[in-house]
Write an enzyme that holds these catalytic residues in place. Sequence first.
Site, PDB file in Angstrom:
ATOM      1  N   SER A 106       0.839  -1.194   0.000  1.00  0.00           N
ATOM      2  CA  SER A 106       0.000   0.000   0.000  1.00  0.00           C
ATOM      3  C   SER A 106       0.877   1.248   0.000  1.00  0.00           C
ATOM      4  CB  SER A 106      -0.958  -0.040   1.182  1.00  0.00           C
ATOM      5  OG  SER A 106      -1.951   0.954   1.083  1.00  0.00           O
TER       6      SER A 106
ATOM      7  N   GLU B  75      -9.273  -3.771  -5.152  1.00  0.00           N
ATOM      8  CA  GLU B  75      -8.597  -2.766  -4.344  1.00  0.00           C
ATOM      9  C   GLU B  75      -9.534  -1.660  -3.848  1.00  0.00           C
ATOM     10  OE1 GLU B  75      -5.608  -2.675  -3.238  1.00  0.00           O
ATOM     11  OE2 GLU B  75      -4.326  -3.917  -4.499  1.00  0.00           O
TER      12      GLU B  75
ATOM     13  N   HIS C 228      -8.308  -4.767  -0.551  1.00  0.00           N
ATOM     14  CA  HIS C 228      -7.005  -4.156  -0.327  1.00  0.00           C
ATOM     15  C   HIS C 228      -6.386  -4.671   0.972  1.00  0.00           C
ATOM     16  CE1 HIS C 228      -3.924  -1.022  -0.484  1.00  0.00           C
ATOM     17  NE2 HIS C 228      -4.173  -0.760   0.791  1.00  0.00           N
TER      18      HIS C 228
END
Length: 598
Positions: free
Chosen positions: A281, A407, A519
């Site tokens: 991330s 995501e 995510h």
Amino acid sequence: MSKLGTGALFPSKLQTFSARPSTMFGLLPTAVSLAVGLLGASVPVSAAPLAGPTVKLDSATVTGTSLLGIDRFYGIPFAEPPTGNNRFRLPVPHPAYNTSFSATSMGPGCPQQEIDLPLPAGLPADVVDLLLNTVFTTIFPDDEDCLTINVVRPAGTAPGAKLPVVAWIFGGGFELGSPQMYDGGSIVSRSVALGEPVIYVSMNYRVTGECSSPFTNAGREMRALIVTQCLAFGFLASQEVKDAGVGNLGLQDQREALRWIQKYIGAFGGDPTKVTIWGESAGAISVSLQMLANGGNTEGLFRAGFMESGSPIPVGDITNGQKYYDAIVKQTGCSGSADTLQCLREVPYTQLKAAVDASPGIFSYQSLNLAWLPRTDGVFLTDHPQKLVQQGKIAKIPIVSGDCDDEGTLFSLSTLNVTTEAQIRQYFQTEFLTTISTTGLDSILSAYPQNLLAGSPYDTGILNALSPQFKRIASFQGDAVFQAPRRFFFENILGGGNANVWGFLSKRFKAVPILGSFHASDILNVYGGGEMADYLINFTNNLDPNGKGKTITWPKYTTASPTLLTFQDGLIPQTLSKDDFRADAMKQITQVLLDNPV
């Protein structure tokens, strides 16, 4: 109200869930049946540690801990405390160590503020538990004096062993996170089992915050998930910040930690010429931005990059954050100061905290259009990141990079009140892409139509439609911030002559209601003892993810054959797929974002 996963629409009203595990990845028992096999690998045991190992740093003896074949050295300061007049300044290298000390516990996380993650009423308990055991947790204790580094190695590794080094940069939207969230011992243990030993390093860096928070736990029955949002300390943005040359302090902290590795990792038995930087991330975005710093000059600090859910993002100049800076200045009473930046350095902590609490966070209505994130500052980043990629000003090093399939789902839970075509147009124009033209907006809405079958979580038909626009917004956000930048990144670096590129796609946890392959779910494939750990270890050792422990050959990603190693549920855990999904839509969104960086 229908149950989740039936395809029925749900009210836009959200609950905020409040519970907090003390750590993650199995440090607390989890009821998540989907993740139990992955999480178990990092559950700590209660055996008594052996006599502490020592290393010599300058004239100091540093003592760590040893347990089950792993030496750990925690909480070593790598820079001077960014406190007092050092607040909002570049990191100052730690002076030579001349006093022996114990390095047996991690240093505090950089100060962080609690916020609420909005989740729909009725979300299954197992899904909340799964989130609690991936990335969304509060880290305590915290302190403004937080620039420390941790080293984990195979027990008894001698100076001069020259083991490859993997340096972990945690994620969290540049707003939250800490090395405390991750157990590097699982990586080192697996590397020893493979016969490819590595040394694991994790670093703290200033995220976007400075505050303190009381311990809060309202109980599982309230399903309250408290996560952390940090304020503006690592990525303050304005003309004043640009003029002072103190932008992107979080990235500068990372760079300083990498310099520390070069200077001292040999004492732990590491090879400073064999450092791979790895992140997820915001950590993965950081890896890519480290590749762009200094026109692509790595300064010999690292030789490879491993990125999970993060590439050079479509951000513009640091002055794009001016309105947030001005709001803080006004609320702290610094407006009348001749030097507002210096005033913010001196303002009492409680007053500053009160001012920045209102800054929008990663789970606010504007979501991934973050208030505080890396931007072009003229020093660390001399141009917009994607423009630097186009110009070829990027380190030509071997890389691995990929994303989760869905995501955008997690970041679209705050927009369930956006239900009509008119509302989504207004949302994009006022919250996400405020400079977009009518033509550009039409292009995006055409590329991402209101079609449940095409929305995210993908391949779930009419299911998971929390609102008429939820799957549409989730698809847009996932592509805009993750998938499209990654594909743009690959296309440009391949065109620039980097032939050592591997790509992946994680489609694990696809059955999770509402979120799909959300995510951060791929973190479990590394720290949880999954196959990704083997690929990471091989890559750190040999600059190729293939090798020991692999279950399928992972081909390089090329222009002629854009192949992704795809992790999936079911009897066939890995397969190869072509990186051609939503090709036209991603081309359109890439161009729009190049023209309208945030």
